[in-house]
Structure formats: structure tokens, C-alpha cells
Design an enzyme around this catalytic site. Structure first.
Site, short mmCIF file in Angstrom:
data_model
loop_
_atom_site.label_atom_id
_atom_site.label_comp_id
_atom_site.label_asym_id
_atom_site.label_seq_id
_atom_site.Cartn_x
_atom_site.Cartn_y
_atom_site.Cartn_z
N TYR A 239 51.72 46.01 41.04
CA TYR A 239 51.35 44.96 40.29
C TYR A 239 50.73 43.74 40.97
CZ TYR A 239 51.90 40.97 36.92
OH TYR A 239 51.91 39.86 36.31
N ASN B 275 43.77 40.48 28.91
CA ASN B 275 45.32 39.98 28.80
C ASN B 275 46.08 41.28 29.21
OD1 ASN B 275 47.65 38.37 28.36
ND2 ASN B 275 47.82 39.44 26.91
N LYS C 153 46.81 42.76 40.53
CA LYS C 153 46.27 41.23 40.24
C LYS C 153 45.58 40.68 41.17
CE LYS C 153 48.33 41.09 36.23
NZ LYS C 153 47.40 40.91 35.00
N ASP D 128 44.25 52.61 23.85
CA ASP D 128 44.83 52.80 25.14
C ASP D 128 43.80 52.45 26.28
OD1 ASP D 128 45.98 53.13 27.73
OD2 ASP D 128 46.75 55.40 26.96
#
Length: 253
Positions: A157, A91, A161, A63
Site C-alpha cells: 500500500y 479515489n 501510494k 473493476d
């Protein structure tokens, strides 16, 4: 026959999903030995490793929301792939949809820890190994066009990013003197099984907006990663390679 990545050893995080699987297979096809990381989908990762074959792929589990686990995964990947690591592909990510009003700090941290903090920790661990090897290496983060084009319900998110892109630029600056290149790949909408059925309106809008007229494929992302990992990109670092079929070039007014 020579390949672009002969002699290299790569770790791909989140390699049990569509994009990660395609990246791992593409790097292996060009000669790299590959460690496929997964959190829980061990069977899927092992299936990809078996497809790569020839004993050139192994599976590591953990994890990555935990910093210590990030360092352990990187060390294990290197140890089980001949004692060295020349390439890391960050990724692994999650992409929940949740409106910003009502989002809790715990909701925010769950996304940031997986999508950003894991990138920091895995990069730090991999760079330490690469520096010790004195031969340098490459680190590629999978970011997103949402780093600059946010979508509703993706505040956590998109912010993570955007930070991933800046982390790569900062890491490129600090690790460059050690021969380590750090870049990002920012995909647009990537096709996956069932997407057209579950989100037909979104797929239609994307196809109409994209100059190329199609969604991306996991292989499109994998090819971009291969380029940045290979000697073809030996003078490229701190760069964000957008892979979105031209959507970002479309006027928004």
C-alpha cells in the site's frame, strides 16, 4: 447564486465508500455534475446519487484493476454527463494489512493494480478527453501520508501510494501544456464507523500525536479536493496536499 464548480463535470472513483462519497457530495454542492464510480457497491453509490438529486449524479460500475475497464468507465462517465469531463478524482483503493515476509507477487499486484495502475489508466483516459475539449481540466489523486510514513503490514500500500504521488508530478509536467492540472491529496487517519471500537489503541495514539487532537473526517479530504479542483487552485499543479491534522509535523525522535 454561483458556485465554485458551476459547469464542471467530475468523475469520482470509489465513490461508494466514506471518502469517495464525501468528495462526490462536496463537488456536487459546488455545482458540478458528478459520476460516481463503484466496483460492487452499486446500492450505496445509487443512494449517494439520489441524495445529490436534481439529476446531477449518475453511477458507473467497473473493476478498475483492468486497464480496459478504466478507459470504459471514464468514457461512460463523460458520455452520460453531457459528453464532457472536466475533473477526475482517483479515489478507488484497497488497503489490506499483510506482513511483507510471506507476501506473494500476486498479493503485491492486487494492491498495485487497484491503487496505482488504475490511477495511470484513468488519468490517461481522462486527459485524452480533456485535451480534445481544449478547455483543460483537473485530475486529483487520493494518496496517503503512508507514501512517506510507512506502516507495518502496508508495504504494498505504501509503495503504491508513493508512486501515486510521483505519478501526479510526472503527469503535471506532461499534461500541463494542455491546461490539465494534476495534484494529490494525502490524508492521515480518517475516521469511519466502528474504527474506535476495532482499533482503540491506534485511535488513541493518533489523537495524542496530532497537534489538532482529532482524527480526520471524510469531509476534510473532500474540502481539499474541492480546493484543488476549483479555480482557486488555478496555478497549483504537481503538488501533494497533506491533510493529516499536523501529524507529519511531529518529531519522530
Amino acid at each position: 447564486m454561483t458556485h465554485l464548480l458551476d459547469g464542471q463535470t467530475a468523475l469520482v472513483t470509489g465513490a461508494s465508500g466514506g471518502i469517495g462519497r464525501a468528495i462526490a457530495r462536496r463537488l456536487a454542492a459546488e455545482g458540478a455534475a458528478v459520476a460516481l464510480h463503484c466496483r460492487t457497491a452499486v446500492a450505496a453509490a445509487r443512494e449517494t446519487a439520489a441524495a445529490i438529486g436534481d439529476g446531477r449524479a449518475i453511477v458507473v460500475q467497473g473493476d478498475l484493476g483492468d486497464e480496459r475497464t478504466c478507459h470504459r468507465v471514464v468514457r461512460e462517465a463523460a458520455d452520460r454527463c453531457g459528453g464532457r469531463l472536466t475533473a477526475l478524482v482517483n479515489n478507488a483503493a484497497v488497503q489490506p494489512v499483510q506482513p511483507l515476509p510471506g507476501m506473494t507477487a500476486a498479493d503485491w499486484r492486487a494492491v498495485v493494480d487497484t491503487n496505482l495502475t488504475s490511477v495511470f489508466a484513468c488519468t490517461q483516459a481522462a486527459a485524452e478527453l480533456m485535451r480534445a475539449q481544449s478547455a483543460g481540466g483537473t485530475i486529483t489523486h487520493i494518496a496517503s501520508i503512508e507514501a512517506t510514513h510507512p506502516a507495518p503490514g502496508h508495504a504494498h500500500y505504501s509503495a503504491a501510494k508513493a508512486a501515486v504521488v510521483m505519478h501526479a508530478r510526472a503527469a503535471a509536467l506532461e499534461y500541463g501544456p494542455f491546461g490539465i492540472r494534476v495534484n494529490t491529496v494525502s490524508p492521515g487517519l480518517i475516521d469511519r464507523e466502528g474504527l474506535s471500537e476495532s482499533w482503540p489503541e491506534g485511535v488513541r495514539r493518533w489523537q495524542e500525536a496530532a497537534p489538532t487532537g482529532r482524527l480526520g473526517s471524510p469531509e476534510d479530504v473532500a474540502n481539499a479536493v474541492l480546493f484543488l479542483t476549483s479555480p482557486l487552485a488555478s496555478w497549483i499543479t504537481g503538488h501533494d496536499l497533506v491533510v493529516d491534522g499536523g501529524v507529519s509535523a511531529r518529531p519522530t525522535w
